[in-house]
Scaffold this active site. Structure first.
Site, PDB file in Angstrom:
ATOM      1  N   LYS A  47      -8.219  -1.772  -6.168  1.00 15.67           N
ATOM      2  CA  LYS A  47      -8.327  -2.805  -7.219  1.00 15.67           C
ATOM      3  C   LYS A  47      -9.376  -3.850  -6.860  1.00 15.67           C
ATOM      4  O   LYS A  47     -10.191  -4.226  -7.694  1.00 15.67           O
ATOM      5  CB  LYS A  47      -7.011  -3.577  -7.407  1.00 15.67           C
ATOM      6  CG  LYS A  47      -5.814  -2.776  -7.772  1.00 15.67           C
ATOM      7  CD  LYS A  47      -4.610  -3.675  -8.061  1.00 15.67           C
ATOM      8  CE  LYS A  47      -4.109  -4.552  -6.933  1.00 15.67           C
ATOM      9  NZ  LYS A  47      -3.527  -3.894  -5.793  1.00 15.67           N
ATOM     10  N   ARG A  73      -5.510  -7.295   8.087  1.00 16.80           N
ATOM     11  CA  ARG A  73      -4.677  -8.283   7.403  1.00 16.80           C
ATOM     12  C   ARG A  73      -3.244  -8.131   7.889  1.00 16.80           C
ATOM     13  O   ARG A  73      -2.759  -7.006   8.035  1.00 16.80           O
ATOM     14  CB  ARG A  73      -4.733  -7.990   5.900  1.00 16.80           C
ATOM     15  CG  ARG A  73      -5.157  -9.161   5.083  1.00 16.80           C
ATOM     16  CD  ARG A  73      -5.413  -8.719   3.673  1.00 16.80           C
ATOM     17  NE  ARG A  73      -4.168  -8.419   2.949  1.00 16.80           N
ATOM     18  CZ  ARG A  73      -4.137  -8.001   1.691  1.00 16.80           C
ATOM     19  NH1 ARG A  73      -5.264  -7.821   1.032  1.00 16.80           N
ATOM     20  NH2 ARG A  73      -3.003  -7.749   1.086  1.00 16.80           N
ATOM     21  N   ARG A  93      -8.602  -0.807   7.063  1.00 13.74           N
ATOM     22  CA  ARG A  93      -9.196  -1.954   6.372  1.00 13.74           C
ATOM     23  C   ARG A  93      -9.174  -3.177   7.293  1.00 13.74           C
ATOM     24  O   ARG A  93      -8.136  -3.555   7.804  1.00 13.74           O
ATOM     25  CB  ARG A  93      -8.399  -2.235   5.099  1.00 13.74           C
ATOM     26  CG  ARG A  93      -8.874  -3.445   4.342  1.00 13.74           C
ATOM     27  CD  ARG A  93      -8.374  -3.397   2.915  1.00 13.74           C
ATOM     28  NE  ARG A  93      -7.036  -3.949   2.757  1.00 13.74           N
ATOM     29  CZ  ARG A  93      -6.447  -4.114   1.573  1.00 13.74           C
ATOM     30  NH1 ARG A  93      -7.046  -3.750   0.470  1.00 13.74           N
ATOM     31  NH2 ARG A  93      -5.232  -4.624   1.490  1.00 13.74           N
ATOM     32  N   ARG A 143       2.452  -8.295 -11.965  1.00 16.38           N
ATOM     33  CA  ARG A 143       2.946  -7.214 -11.114  1.00 16.38           C
ATOM     34  C   ARG A 143       4.382  -6.847 -11.437  1.00 16.38           C
ATOM     35  O   ARG A 143       4.943  -5.968 -10.770  1.00 16.38           O
ATOM     36  CB  ARG A 143       2.911  -7.704  -9.666  1.00 16.38           C
ATOM     37  CG  ARG A 143       1.875  -6.994  -8.812  1.00 16.38           C
ATOM     38  CD  ARG A 143       1.776  -7.792  -7.562  1.00 16.38           C
ATOM     39  NE  ARG A 143       1.378  -7.105  -6.405  1.00 16.38           N
ATOM     40  CZ  ARG A 143       0.248  -7.386  -5.749  1.00 16.38           C
ATOM     41  NH1 ARG A 143      -0.629  -8.223  -6.241  1.00 16.38           N
ATOM     42  NH2 ARG A 143       0.000  -6.803  -4.610  1.00 16.38           N
ATOM     43  N   ARG A 184       5.644  -3.219   0.844  1.00 15.40           N
ATOM     44  CA  ARG A 184       4.795  -3.434  -0.330  1.00 15.40           C
ATOM     45  C   ARG A 184       4.850  -2.230  -1.278  1.00 15.40           C
ATOM     46  O   ARG A 184       4.819  -2.381  -2.490  1.00 15.40           O
ATOM     47  CB  ARG A 184       3.355  -3.745   0.115  1.00 15.40           C
ATOM     48  CG  ARG A 184       3.257  -5.144   0.750  1.00 15.40           C
ATOM     49  CD  ARG A 184       1.976  -5.344   1.524  1.00 15.40           C
ATOM     50  NE  ARG A 184       0.804  -5.382   0.693  1.00 15.40           N
ATOM     51  CZ  ARG A 184      -0.427  -5.053   1.110  1.00 15.40           C
ATOM     52  NH1 ARG A 184      -0.623  -4.631   2.350  1.00 15.40           N
ATOM     53  NH2 ARG A 184      -1.437  -5.149   0.303  1.00 15.40           N
TER      54      ARG A 184
HETATM   55  P1  AMP Z   1      -2.527  -8.306  -2.592  1.00 14.60           P
HETATM   56  O1  AMP Z   1      -3.666  -8.903  -1.844  1.00 14.60           O
HETATM   57  O2  AMP Z   1      -2.786  -8.204  -4.072  1.00 14.60           O
HETATM   58  O3  AMP Z   1      -2.044  -7.018  -2.003  1.00 14.60           O
HETATM   59  O4  AMP Z   1      -1.303  -9.359  -2.463  1.00 14.60           O
HETATM   60  C1  AMP Z   1      -0.788  -9.727  -1.203  1.00 14.60           C
HETATM   61  C2  AMP Z   1       0.597 -10.342  -1.360  1.00 14.60           C
HETATM   62  O5  AMP Z   1       0.527 -11.508  -2.206  1.00 14.60           O
HETATM   63  C3  AMP Z   1       1.637  -9.452  -2.035  1.00 14.60           C
HETATM   64  O6  AMP Z   1       2.242  -8.543  -1.132  1.00 14.60           O
HETATM   65  C4  AMP Z   1       2.621 -10.495  -2.565  1.00 14.60           C
HETATM   66  O7  AMP Z   1       3.458 -11.012  -1.530  1.00 14.60           O
HETATM   67  C5  AMP Z   1       1.698 -11.621  -3.022  1.00 14.60           C
HETATM   68  N1  AMP Z   1       1.296 -11.468  -4.432  1.00 14.60           N
HETATM   69  C6  AMP Z   1       0.032 -11.251  -4.926  1.00 14.60           C
HETATM   70  N2  AMP Z   1       0.040 -11.173  -6.271  1.00 14.60           N
HETATM   71  C7  AMP Z   1       1.336 -11.327  -6.650  1.00 14.60           C
HETATM   72  C8  AMP Z   1       2.028 -11.313  -7.909  1.00 14.60           C
HETATM   73  N3  AMP Z   1       1.390 -11.124  -9.064  1.00 14.60           N
HETATM   74  N4  AMP Z   1       3.368 -11.501  -7.886  1.00 14.60           N
HETATM   75  C9  AMP Z   1       4.054 -11.707  -6.754  1.00 14.60           C
HETATM   76  N5  AMP Z   1       3.474 -11.707  -5.537  1.00 14.60           N
HETATM   77  C10 AMP Z   1       2.134 -11.518  -5.472  1.00 14.60           C
END
Ligand code: AMP
Length: 221
Positions: free
Chosen positions: A13, A160, A127, A88, A171
């Site tokens: 994404k 990360r 990554r 999400r 996740r």
């Molecule tokens: P990402 O970088 O998109 O994988 O997001 C990393 C973390 O941020 C996720 O595992 C969640 O803990 C939090 N997060 C990001 N976007 C959302 C969302 N729309 N709703 C809830 N938690 C989010």
């Protein structure tokens, strides 16, 4: 254009969100990146979100819905936006529809980056990102010139925290439990396009472009 990007961790994404932004000029807003910045700078949002992110679980909908309300209060984002990682969950998707309706807007296209879990997990293990400027590398496909150091700013490269194996598992559990029902929600409308993520970045990029060109009424060239 209001574009929503959905996909399991490691689906691509972020990579494709940035590419679409460069090509079409719409700002790319990653909820994960903004939350990580909020955590790093210790804002009230960051302090609330940190424990959920560390555990690899979703930040509660109430917090995320306040976040999107504030974001879309800024007129520049209403001209066009690529939302990467938000919504999400079904309540977030419904909340987004409500906020957009108040501004006379609607989600134009949802792009679902469909990836095999095994491929995504091995991608995440490779990554690394820069602790300085946030640039993302893949140790196989896009390695840094000198190990552990960012080509762009010289910052230190790290995996990360939530890309480590145990958190990645949580996740994926969240994705299956909370995000897959949201994909079904969008699937019940005509706004959802599934993107096959097999192949290289350019190949996947062409599939994304074909969907967006179709949306914009641009003939394939
Ligand atoms: P990402 O970088 O998109 O994988 O997001 C990393 C973390 O941020 C996720 O595992 C969640 O803990 C939090 N997060 C990001 N976007 C959302 C969302 N729309 N709703 C809830 N938690 C989010």
């Amino acid at each position: 254009m209001i574009i929503v990007l959905v996909g399991a961790p490691g689906a691509g994404k972020g990579t494709h969100g940035k590419r679409i932004s460069t090509k079409r000029g719409w700002p790319h807003v990653s909820s994960g990146d903004l939350l990580r910045e909020a955590v790093a700078s210790g804002t009230p949002l960051g302090r609330e979100a940190e424990r959920y992110m560390k555990a690899g679980v979703l930040v509660p909908d109430t917090i995320m819905l306040q976040w999107i309300e504030r974001l879309l209060d800024k007129p520049e984002y209403r001209e066009g936006i690529i939302l990467d990682g938000f919504p999400r969950t079904v309540p977030q998707a419904k909340g987004l529809d409500e906020v957009l309706t108040r501004h006379g807007l609607a989600v134009d296209q949802v792009l679902f980056f469909d990836v095999d879990e095994g491929i995504a997990v091995s991608r995440l293990a490779k990554r690394v990102s820069c602790t300085g400027c946030g640039l993302v590398y893949n140790l196989d496909a896009k390695p840094p010139t000198s190990a552990g150091e960012c080509d762009r700013c010289g910052g230190k490269l790290e995996v990360r925290a939530d890309d480590r194996e145990t958190t990645v598992h949580s996740r994926f559990v969240e994705f299956r439990g909370s995000t897959e029902p949201m994909i079904e929600y969008y699937g019940s409308t005509d706004r959802l396009a599934r993107i096959d993520t097999t192949g290289g970045i350019d190949e996947v990029g062409k599939r994304v472009s074909a969907v967006l060109d179709g949306l914009l009424g641009i003939e394939a060239g």
